[in-house]
Scaffold this motif. Sequence first.
Motif, PDB file in Angstrom:
ATOM      1  N   LEU A 132       0.818  -1.209   0.000  1.00 13.59           N
ATOM      2  CA  LEU A 132       0.000   0.000   0.000  1.00 13.59           C
ATOM      3  C   LEU A 132       0.853   1.259   0.000  1.00 13.59           C
ATOM      4  N   GLN A 133       2.112   1.145   0.395  1.00 12.16           N
ATOM      5  CA  GLN A 133       2.997   2.312   0.426  1.00 12.16           C
ATOM      6  C   GLN A 133       3.856   2.434  -0.822  1.00 12.16           C
ATOM      7  N   ASP A 134       3.646   1.572  -1.806  1.00 13.74           N
ATOM      8  CA  ASP A 134       4.374   1.678  -3.066  1.00 13.74           C
ATOM      9  C   ASP A 134       4.035   2.978  -3.781  1.00 13.74           C
ATOM     10  N   HIS A 135       5.037   3.564  -4.435  1.00 12.29           N
ATOM     11  CA  HIS A 135       4.852   4.770  -5.224  1.00 12.29           C
ATOM     12  C   HIS A 135       4.806   4.410  -6.710  1.00 12.29           C
ATOM     13  N   PRO A 136       4.052   5.161  -7.506  1.00 15.17           N
ATOM     14  CA  PRO A 136       3.995   4.873  -8.940  1.00 15.17           C
ATOM     15  C   PRO A 136       5.358   4.810  -9.602  1.00 15.17           C
ATOM     16  N   THR A 195       0.942   7.290  -3.096  1.00 17.84           N
ATOM     17  CA  THR A 195       1.098   5.855  -2.853  1.00 17.84           C
ATOM     18  C   THR A 195      -0.091   5.086  -3.420  1.00 17.84           C
ATOM     19  N   LEU A 196       0.043   3.774  -3.459  1.00 25.31           N
ATOM     20  CA  LEU A 196      -1.078   2.933  -3.899  1.00 25.31           C
ATOM     21  C   LEU A 196      -2.285   3.140  -2.996  1.00 25.31           C
ATOM     22  N   THR A 213      -7.488   9.682  -2.726  1.00 31.78           N
ATOM     23  CA  THR A 213      -6.936  10.820  -1.974  1.00 31.78           C
ATOM     24  C   THR A 213      -5.536  11.170  -2.467  1.00 31.78           C
ATOM     25  N   SER A 214      -5.226  10.821  -3.709  1.00 33.62           N
ATOM     26  CA  SER A 214      -3.888  11.063  -4.259  1.00 33.62           C
ATOM     27  C   SER A 214      -3.621  12.524  -4.562  1.00 33.62           C
ATOM     28  N   GLY A 215      -4.685  13.301  -4.728  1.00 36.81           N
ATOM     29  CA  GLY A 215      -4.534  14.690  -5.143  1.00 36.81           C
ATOM     30  C   GLY A 215      -4.647  14.870  -6.645  1.00 36.81           C
ATOM     31  N   LEU A 216      -4.699  13.762  -7.396  1.00 39.25           N
ATOM     32  CA  LEU A 216      -4.915  13.896  -8.842  1.00 39.25           C
ATOM     33  C   LEU A 216      -6.262  14.564  -9.071  1.00 39.25           C
ATOM     34  N   PRO A 217      -6.319  15.589  -9.917  1.00 37.54           N
ATOM     35  CA  PRO A 217      -7.523  16.418 -10.017  1.00 37.54           C
ATOM     36  C   PRO A 217      -8.650  15.763 -10.797  1.00 37.54           C
ATOM     37  N   TYR A 218      -9.875  16.154 -10.443  1.00 34.04           N
ATOM     38  CA  TYR A 218     -11.038  15.628 -11.160  1.00 34.04           C
ATOM     39  C   TYR A 218     -11.022  16.055 -12.619  1.00 34.04           C
ATOM     40  N   ASP A 219     -10.556  17.262 -12.897  1.00 37.77           N
ATOM     41  CA  ASP A 219     -10.567  17.725 -14.285  1.00 37.77           C
ATOM     42  C   ASP A 219      -9.510  17.024 -15.123  1.00 37.77           C
ATOM     43  N   SER A 220      -8.844  16.028 -14.515  1.00 44.25           N
ATOM     44  CA  SER A 220      -7.930  15.196 -15.296  1.00 44.25           C
ATOM     45  C   SER A 220      -8.691  14.111 -16.053  1.00 44.25           C
ATOM     46  N   GLU A 221     -10.029  14.129 -15.971  1.00 47.33           N
ATOM     47  CA  GLU A 221     -10.830  13.115 -16.658  1.00 47.33           C
ATOM     48  C   GLU A 221     -10.783  13.355 -18.164  1.00 47.33           C
ATOM     49  N   LEU A 246      -7.482   4.898 -10.288  1.00 45.27           N
ATOM     50  CA  LEU A 246      -7.394   3.451 -10.513  1.00 45.27           C
ATOM     51  C   LEU A 246      -6.686   3.128 -11.821  1.00 45.27           C
ATOM     52  N   LYS A 247      -6.650   4.087 -12.749  1.00 39.51           N
ATOM     53  CA  LYS A 247      -5.867   3.891 -13.971  1.00 39.51           C
ATOM     54  C   LYS A 247      -4.384   3.763 -13.624  1.00 39.51           C
ATOM     55  N   VAL A 248      -3.919   4.631 -12.749  1.00 42.51           N
ATOM     56  CA  VAL A 248      -2.521   4.594 -12.338  1.00 42.51           C
ATOM     57  C   VAL A 248      -2.240   3.331 -11.516  1.00 42.51           C
ATOM     58  N   ALA A 249      -3.149   3.001 -10.600  1.00 44.48           N
ATOM     59  CA  ALA A 249      -2.968   1.803  -9.781  1.00 44.48           C
ATOM     60  C   ALA A 249      -2.902   0.554 -10.654  1.00 44.48           C
ATOM     61  N   ALA A 250      -3.754   0.499 -11.679  1.00 41.99           N
ATOM     62  CA  ALA A 250      -3.751  -0.647 -12.595  1.00 41.99           C
ATOM     63  C   ALA A 250      -2.428  -0.734 -13.344  1.00 41.99           C
ATOM     64  N   LEU A 251      -1.904   0.412 -13.761  1.00 45.36           N
ATOM     65  CA  LEU A 251      -0.603   0.424 -14.442  1.00 45.36           C
ATOM     66  C   LEU A 251       0.503  -0.123 -13.546  1.00 45.36           C
ATOM     67  N   MET A 252       0.476   0.227 -12.266  1.00 45.63           N
ATOM     68  CA  MET A 252       1.462  -0.290 -11.323  1.00 45.63           C
ATOM     69  C   MET A 252       1.393  -1.813 -11.253  1.00 45.63           C
TER      70      MET A 252
END
Length: 301
Positions: free
Chosen positions: A85-89, A110-111, A118-126, A167-173
């Motif tokens: 859970l503490q892994d970084h992308p 982190t994962l 709660t990663s801080g990645l913005p909603y407008d990144s959709e 979850l896109k980033v988590a899936a890539l990891m």
Amino acid sequence: PTPDETTLPTPDPTPEIDVWAPVRSALINSPIPDLTFSVGTEAGVVFTYEKGAATLDTAMKIRSATKWVTGVTLLKLVEQGTLTLQDHPQTYLPWWGTDADSDSRTSLITLEHLLTFTSGLPYDSEAFCLQMGILWTPETCVQKVMRDHQQLHSDPGSTFVYAQINLKVAALMAMAALGKSNWNEVFQEVIGTPEKLQMTYSVPSSKNILAAGGLETTPRAYGQFLEKVLRRQILGARHDDMEVDRTPNPMPMVFPPIQQSIDEEWHYGYAQWRECHHLAWQPSCDTSIVLSSPGAYGCYP
């Protein structure tokens, strides 16, 4: 009979009470023309109802109901030791955060932040690439999002932002960790095939799967998934982690779709909702735990 004997009539058998009658009546009278409703416990299915063209075996795209399955798959990888859970992308994605203009805080994600949104990645990144199945891969799509949105919305771990990119980033990891070319391959290896689940990630395409909303399955198969979760058949040590509120007050909630649509304050766990049927979170919602993962097309596990 002799004069001293009395013959009593045989009593009528006590009629069985149909405890599901009110539910069945509500479903019959529902304005929804095609629906499937199923209730189950750890022991299995206890009630089902089918209406119109919908059946327990009707394949359907389930949009955000996908998140729960994705979350369980990722936690299974944590349980197996493939991820933490503490892994970084950047541990799995060498290009992560290397752009000269990137927000330095991206290296802190982190994962666990990705699973809890709660990663801080913005909603407008959709970005539209999330929904495009031909021109993009998960990697090129995330790279585009990170170029277009250099600054995070907030510090990792400080704010809930409902953005599918998490979850896109988590899936890539996970794909990088297992050497897989798409997320469906990860899912099938980790829980799909071992648990014999008739589920496939295919939206918008097998080339660019949406881990937050790309699952196609049937109500029966999703019910089997939930039954296996309840039985702790999929997750062991990490099972109880799913029930924990990961966005407790006073954490800000940015674009929570439930609050915007039905004006209730729900919280979030690991890729699934913690329901609370009040205008504001109440102490009773901490003890009466209801987990769910409703999707845009009407699937509501």
